[in-house]
Write a protein that holds these residues in place. Sequence first.
Motif, PDB file in Angstrom:
ATOM      1  N   THR A  65      -8.369  -4.500  -3.859  1.00  0.00           N
ATOM      2  CA  THR A  65      -8.656  -4.372  -2.433  1.00  0.00           C
ATOM      3  C   THR A  65      -7.394  -4.582  -1.598  1.00  0.00           C
ATOM      4  OG1 THR A  65      -9.358  -6.704  -2.406  1.00  0.00           O
ATOM      5  CG2 THR A  65     -11.065  -5.035  -2.647  1.00  0.00           C
ATOM      6  N   HIS A  66      -6.504  -5.445  -2.062  1.00  0.00           N
ATOM      7  CA  HIS A  66      -5.235  -5.652  -1.361  1.00  0.00           C
ATOM      8  C   HIS A  66      -4.439  -4.352  -1.308  1.00  0.00           C
ATOM      9  CE1 HIS A  66      -1.423  -7.484  -0.140  1.00  0.00           C
ATOM     10  NE2 HIS A  66      -0.856  -6.830  -1.152  1.00  0.00           N
ATOM     11  N   PHE A  67      -4.338  -3.674  -2.440  1.00  0.00           N
ATOM     12  CA  PHE A  67      -3.584  -2.426  -2.476  1.00  0.00           C
ATOM     13  C   PHE A  67      -4.245  -1.348  -1.638  1.00  0.00           C
ATOM     14  CE2 PHE A  67      -1.951  -3.933  -6.791  1.00  0.00           C
ATOM     15  CZ  PHE A  67      -0.714  -4.284  -6.277  1.00  0.00           C
ATOM     16  N   MET A  68      -5.575  -1.331  -1.634  1.00  0.00           N
ATOM     17  CA  MET A  68      -6.286  -0.327  -0.842  1.00  0.00           C
ATOM     18  C   MET A  68      -6.019  -0.506   0.652  1.00  0.00           C
ATOM     19  SD  MET A  68     -10.025  -0.310  -2.657  1.00  0.00           S
ATOM     20  CE  MET A  68     -10.287   0.298  -4.330  1.00  0.00           C
ATOM     21  N   LEU A  69      -5.921  -1.767   1.079  1.00  0.00           N
ATOM     22  CA  LEU A  69      -5.805  -2.060   2.508  1.00  0.00           C
ATOM     23  C   LEU A  69      -4.371  -2.211   2.986  1.00  0.00           C
ATOM     24  CD1 LEU A  69      -8.692  -4.698   2.776  1.00  0.00           C
ATOM     25  CD2 LEU A  69      -8.751  -2.302   3.497  1.00  0.00           C
ATOM     26  N   ASP A  70      -3.473  -2.617   2.077  1.00  0.00           N
ATOM     27  CA  ASP A  70      -2.109  -2.946   2.496  1.00  0.00           C
ATOM     28  C   ASP A  70      -1.273  -1.706   2.771  1.00  0.00           C
ATOM     29  OD1 ASP A  70      -0.019  -5.085   2.836  1.00  0.00           O
ATOM     30  OD2 ASP A  70       0.925  -3.911   1.263  1.00  0.00           O
ATOM     31  N   GLY A  71      -1.112  -0.865   1.766  1.00  0.00           N
ATOM     32  CA  GLY A  71      -0.423   0.409   1.949  1.00  0.00           C
ATOM     33  C   GLY A  71       1.059   0.323   2.238  1.00  0.00           C
ATOM     34  N   ARG A  72       1.734  -0.777   1.857  1.00  0.00           N
ATOM     35  CA  ARG A  72       3.158  -0.907   2.174  1.00  0.00           C
ATOM     36  C   ARG A  72       4.066  -0.672   0.976  1.00  0.00           C
ATOM     37  NH1 ARG A  72       3.577  -6.620   5.051  1.00  0.00           N
ATOM     38  NH2 ARG A  72       1.997  -7.098   3.476  1.00  0.00           N
ATOM     39  N   LEU A  73       3.508  -0.295  -0.145  1.00  0.00           N
ATOM     40  CA  LEU A  73       4.329  -0.034  -1.325  1.00  0.00           C
ATOM     41  C   LEU A  73       5.071   1.284  -1.191  1.00  0.00           C
ATOM     42  CD1 LEU A  73       1.956  -1.044  -4.261  1.00  0.00           C
ATOM     43  CD2 LEU A  73       3.956  -2.288  -3.451  1.00  0.00           C
ATOM     44  N   SER A  74       6.175   1.376  -1.910  1.00  0.00           N
ATOM     45  CA  SER A  74       6.933   2.623  -1.948  1.00  0.00           C
ATOM     46  C   SER A  74       7.709   2.679  -3.257  1.00  0.00           C
ATOM     47  CB  SER A  74       7.894   2.709  -0.757  1.00  0.00           C
ATOM     48  OG  SER A  74       8.827   1.632  -0.802  1.00  0.00           O
ATOM     49  N   GLY A  75       8.282   3.821  -3.544  1.00  0.00           N
ATOM     50  CA  GLY A  75       9.121   3.970  -4.725  1.00  0.00           C
ATOM     51  C   GLY A  75       8.354   3.824  -6.026  1.00  0.00           C
ATOM     52  N   LYS A  76       9.013   3.243  -7.028  1.00  0.00           N
ATOM     53  CA  LYS A  76       8.419   3.131  -8.364  1.00  0.00           C
ATOM     54  C   LYS A  76       7.136   2.296  -8.393  1.00  0.00           C
ATOM     55  CE  LYS A  76      12.483   4.112 -11.185  1.00  0.00           C
ATOM     56  NZ  LYS A  76      13.410   3.615 -12.247  1.00  0.00           N
ATOM     57  N   PRO A  77       7.067   1.161  -7.652  1.00  0.00           N
ATOM     58  CA  PRO A  77       5.798   0.412  -7.649  1.00  0.00           C
ATOM     59  C   PRO A  77       4.623   1.258  -7.160  1.00  0.00           C
ATOM     60  CG  PRO A  77       7.552  -0.965  -6.794  1.00  0.00           C
ATOM     61  CD  PRO A  77       8.132   0.431  -6.925  1.00  0.00           C
ATOM     62  N   LEU A  78       4.856   2.067  -6.123  1.00  0.00           N
ATOM     63  CA  LEU A  78       3.789   2.930  -5.613  1.00  0.00           C
ATOM     64  C   LEU A  78       3.400   3.981  -6.645  1.00  0.00           C
ATOM     65  CD1 LEU A  78       1.934   3.861  -3.344  1.00  0.00           C
ATOM     66  CD2 LEU A  78       3.832   5.229  -2.435  1.00  0.00           C
ATOM     67  N   GLU A  79       4.397   4.563  -7.307  1.00  0.00           N
ATOM     68  CA  GLU A  79       4.128   5.536  -8.374  1.00  0.00           C
ATOM     69  C   GLU A  79       3.262   4.919  -9.463  1.00  0.00           C
ATOM     70  OE1 GLU A  79       7.356   7.760 -10.343  1.00  0.00           O
ATOM     71  OE2 GLU A  79       8.298   7.830  -8.375  1.00  0.00           O
ATOM     72  N   LYS A  80       3.643   3.720  -9.881  1.00  0.00           N
ATOM     73  CA  LYS A  80       2.924   3.048 -10.957  1.00  0.00           C
ATOM     74  C   LYS A  80       1.510   2.695 -10.511  1.00  0.00           C
ATOM     75  CE  LYS A  80       4.066   0.467 -14.937  1.00  0.00           C
ATOM     76  NZ  LYS A  80       5.196   0.012 -15.728  1.00  0.00           N
ATOM     77  N   LEU A  81       1.373   2.257  -9.280  1.00  0.00           N
ATOM     78  CA  LEU A  81       0.046   1.929  -8.756  1.00  0.00           C
ATOM     79  C   LEU A  81      -0.831   3.173  -8.709  1.00  0.00           C
ATOM     80  CD1 LEU A  81      -1.927  -0.041  -7.378  1.00  0.00           C
ATOM     81  CD2 LEU A  81      -0.890   0.627  -5.200  1.00  0.00           C
ATOM     82  N   ASN A  82      -0.294   4.290  -8.227  1.00  0.00           N
ATOM     83  CA  ASN A  82      -1.057   5.535  -8.153  1.00  0.00           C
ATOM     84  C   ASN A  82      -1.491   6.001  -9.539  1.00  0.00           C
ATOM     85  OD1 ASN A  82      -1.031   5.764  -5.377  1.00  0.00           O
ATOM     86  ND2 ASN A  82       0.841   6.973  -5.318  1.00  0.00           N
ATOM     87  N   THR A  83      -0.601   5.859 -10.516  1.00  0.00           N
ATOM     88  CA  THR A  83      -0.936   6.241 -11.891  1.00  0.00           C
ATOM     89  C   THR A  83      -2.084   5.379 -12.417  1.00  0.00           C
ATOM     90  OG1 THR A  83       1.322   6.974 -12.345  1.00  0.00           O
ATOM     91  CG2 THR A  83      -0.063   6.450 -14.245  1.00  0.00           C
TER      92      THR A  83
END
Length: 212
Positions: free
Chosen positions: A115-133
């Motif tokens: 839920t934190h990731f769904m609401l936060d939305g401040r990731l970028s770069g490789k962490p965001l790629e990994k989260l999306n995967t």
Amino acid sequence: MTTAVTTFAHLRKKERRERQQIIIAAAERVYSHKPFETVSMRDIAKEAGIAVSSLYRYFPDQQTLFVEAFVVGTRQIIARVDARISKGEITNLTAFGHEFISFLAENDHYFRMMTHFMLDGRLSGKPLEKLNTAARSVLDLFERVLGHCGAGRHKRALAHTYFAALNGILITFRNYPGRDSAEVRRHMESIAKMMAEAVESYGRLPQDDQEA
């Protein structure tokens, strides 16, 4: 000489991966008993038994470590569901929904991460790629289960629908006031069953009826 260099390089990489796994496991333990919004890298380093400065050699920041811990959770729920399917224990969406709710109720820190990731939305770069995967792998699981349970149409949209429904149920009722944990679990499972039956019914409708 080449073989020796390759072997030592391999050992160094293996050692690095093993140390990363130790740190991730330590982070999970900390997240499981402390609100992760208040967790610091110092907390995690203390749990892992290393200096904070050493921790940054393996993870550049807390968000990267946070994502890695979340990925572990997605792999666990996928493995758990696949194991139950292979044993014939999940044959419909209701059983799957109950398993999903059970996993996140038993591992509340993974739910809070999600839920934190769904609401936060401040990731970028490789962490965001990994989260999306990782997020796609969970939605792929939902889609596979829908196919396994007989859905013939719109499996991706239905996977998104049921995923959103189960998370909505957890958000709304997991801390429901005035009820004990057993009552809360039964209530969530009852609502999940109704949603499962609706999703299954829609997935089996002829195309003309769906567009009516």
